[in-house]
Design an enzyme around this catalytic site. Structure first.
Site, PDB file in Angstrom:
ATOM      1  N   GLU A  86      34.971  31.264 104.566  1.00 45.89           N
ATOM      2  CA  GLU A  86      34.965  30.595 103.260  1.00 45.89           C
ATOM      3  C   GLU A  86      33.527  30.290 102.828  1.00 45.89           C
ATOM      4  OE1 GLU A  86      37.805  27.328 103.025  1.00 45.89           O
ATOM      5  OE2 GLU A  86      39.481  28.702 103.301  1.00 45.89           O
ATOM      6  N   GLU A 121      43.973  33.434 106.465  1.00 44.16           N
ATOM      7  CA  GLU A 121      44.599  32.109 106.586  1.00 44.16           C
ATOM      8  C   GLU A 121      45.678  32.081 105.522  1.00 44.16           C
ATOM      9  OE1 GLU A 121      41.895  28.748 106.561  1.00 44.16           O
ATOM     10  OE2 GLU A 121      40.421  29.839 107.755  1.00 44.16           O
TER      11      GLU A 121
HETATM   12  O1  AHR Z   1      42.983  25.776 108.093  1.00 44.90           O
HETATM   13  C1  AHR Z   1      42.328  24.627 107.643  1.00 44.90           C
HETATM   14  C2  AHR Z   1      41.110  24.941 106.793  1.00 44.90           C
HETATM   15  O2  AHR Z   1      41.507  25.592 105.629  1.00 44.90           O
HETATM   16  C3  AHR Z   1      40.111  25.879 107.409  1.00 44.90           C
HETATM   17  O3  AHR Z   1      39.213  25.227 108.226  1.00 44.90           O
HETATM   18  C4  AHR Z   1      39.413  26.457 106.213  1.00 44.90           C
HETATM   19  O4  AHR Z   1      38.966  27.769 106.439  1.00 44.90           O
HETATM   20  C5  AHR Z   1      40.456  26.380 105.123  1.00 44.90           C
HETATM   21  O5  AHR Z   1      39.958  25.789 103.989  1.00 44.90           O
END
Ligand code: AHR
Length: 521
Positions: free
Chosen positions: A206, A327
């Site tokens: 990110e 994610e």
């Molecule tokens: O999964 C939790 C958080 O969500 C992670 O650290 C980040 O990559 C995302 O914003």
């Protein structure tokens, strides 16, 4: 196609129903709960890569400490420090790939903090997730040991935000160089003469947010610089597969900015998109409105996959970049009391969550030709986790509804996804996917409606079936979940399915996920 309905009618009716979906449910009085599905066994999409069922583990809350790792001296049953039940459950499920150590944590992590004798490792503050003191007792060797134990391919996320190309390049050498260099000797002295052979390397996480708040152009410059040194770390036969930080959801501005700033021969191997399906309620207090809103977001993820793939393909050799949903999962409103007791972002997984997981997994099958890997967030105790423990000291470990949803999709792994047509492609319509090999067809169906039981007729074109069995995950209460007191409230059950050579018929109750395994005749 059934004799009473031509292909054109089927498609036309599908368009009509898609439009109908824009109107709140119930307006049409749900005249029928019959649903038709056509599976085109000869219309192949692509391989269902086992990596679509990957997972993510971060130094966050009780995911690592207390979840995966309890330490060798814990009274909680463990295998060399790894919580035994976690190992057993994950082995049974099979975890194709596991990403670590973050998340946001990755861009503040310095790998040297996590090697050598545990008692001598430095203590650092985890600035992203609550400012607790991280003792680094779980580091690279512990992570690789865990991957080996559960049979997962390791995926390390490197530090770009506060790290350097030198630091990351040395991490690769430490992990992968066979022997003879000081770093390889250090690894051997720390107990692992054999190289770890880590293939997947994330170059930042990110980077548009917690990984440095960069502009895409700035990140592209950095990626090129890191790439020069990382790509050259071609050690012991393992060429690093470099994953660039991709968009938040469907952010085309980020993706274009990054891609425009790359030279063709310096492009990443993978592009990491993050797509959370946020929810406006706490996990066990969803309402019909918040449930429908959250489950509808999965259709947006599917659209994002299609559009981001098309965007990458628009670049020279862009089609060779693997799109990774790095994610994903439901992110509900947190309950402060639970976070206090069990750790940050500790979230129950309900029947609604399981339906969400299955909608996602169906999407990955349907878009198999566009994806390389998908990692649910996260493995234990954080967000849409597969396992829950009662905090870092707690002895309980339960399998969540999401665990069982993943179990239902396991038979698709390494099969070939084939095209499926449904009458209603709206976000809350019946969701379906199918895959095949020479011996069987696997079909997964999801009813995301909390207020409508369906009965489904599945017609198979270009394949003959001999027999079929099915399993179901279901609870009519969308807020129902497995708890420490009732760990097996929602588990897999056998489900009746009627089979003829070319048709399957079954009930699909409200909020259910079904997988059918049909032997080919
Ligand atoms: O999964 C939790 C958080 O969500 C992670 O650290 C980040 O990559 C995302 O914003």
């Amino acid at each position: 196609m059934s004799s009473s309905m031509s292909r054109r009618q089927f498609t036309a009716s599908s368009a009509a129903l898609s439009l109908a979906s824009l109107i709140p449910s119930g307006v049409f009085g749900e005249a029928s709960n019959s649903r038709r599905v056509v599976i085109r066994a000869n219309s192949e999409i692509g391989l269902v890569r086992p990596e679509f069922h990957g997972q993510f583990s971060e130094h966050l809350g009780s995911c690592v400490y207390g979840g995966i790792w309890v330490g060798k001296n814990s009274s909680i049953p463990n295998i060399n420090g790894y919580r035994k039940e976690v190992v057993d459950y994950l082995r049974e499920l099979g975890v194709p790939v596991l990403r670590w150590p973050g998340g946001c944590f990755a861009d503040d992590y310095h790998w040297r903090d996590g090697i050598g004798p545990a008692a001598q490792r430095p203590k650092r503050v985890n600035i992203h997730w609550g400012g607790y003191v991280e003792d680094n007792s779980f580091g690279t060797h512990e992570f690789i040991g865990f991957c080996r134990l559960i049979g997962a391919e390791p995926y390390l996320a490197g530090n770009v935000g506060s790290g350097s190309p030198a630091e990351m390049r040395q991490w690769i050498e430490y992990c992968n160089y066979p022997s003879g260099s000081s770093l390889a000797e250090e690894r051997a002295a720390n107990g692992s003469p054999e190289p770890f052979r880590v293939r997947y390397w994330g170059v930042g996480n990110e980077s548009w947010g917690c990984g440095g708040a960069m502009d895409p152009e700035e990140y592209a410059d950095l990626f090129r610089r890191f790439g020069v040194y990382l790509r050259a770390c071609h050690f012991g036969g393992a060429r690093p597969f470099l994953v660039a930080s991709g968009p938040n959801r469907n952010d085309a501005r980020w993706s274009r900015g990054v891609m425009d700033g790359m030279r063709p021969h310096m492009r990443p191997d993978g592009f990491s998109m993050h797509y959370y399906e946020n929810g406006a309620s706490t996990p066990t207090e969803f309402t019909p409105e918040t449930l429908n809103a959250q489950l509808s977001r999965f259709a947006d993820m599917e659209q994002a996959i299609v559009q981001q793939r098309a965007l990458l393909n628009g670049y020279d050799h862009g089609d060779s970049i693997g799109l990774i949903v790095d994610e994903w999962g439901v992110w509900d409103r947190m309950i402060p009391e639970q976070e206090k007791n069990y750790g940050r972002l500790w979230q129950q997984s309900t029947m609604r969550s399981a339906v969400g997981a299955a909608l996602g997994l169906n999407i990955f099958n349907r878009q198999a030709d566009k994806l390389f890997m998908c990692n649910i967030a996260q493995m234990v105790n954080v967000l849409q986790s597969l396992l829950l423990t009662d905090g870092s000291e707690g002895r309980h470990c339960i399998r969540t509804t999401t665990y069982y949803a993943f179990m239902l999709f396991k038979p698709h792994r390494s099969k070939t996804a084939v095209r499926v047509e449904t009458e209603d492609s709206s976000p809350l319509g019946l969701s379906a996917s199918a895959s095949k090999d020479d011996r069987e067809m696997i079909i997964s169906l999801v009813n995301p409606r909390y207020d409508l039981d369906m009965n489904v007729n599945c017609r198979i074109e270009d394949a003959r079936l001999r027999q079929a069995t099915a399993q179901i995950l279901h609870d009519a209460d969308y807020n129902a979940c497995n708890t420490f007191d009732h760990p097996d409230r929602i588990t897999l059950k056998d489900h009746p399915v009627h089979v003829t050579t070319a048709e399957l018929q079954l009930d699909l109750p409200r909020l259910s996920v079904v997988t059918i395994r049909a032997a080919r005749g």
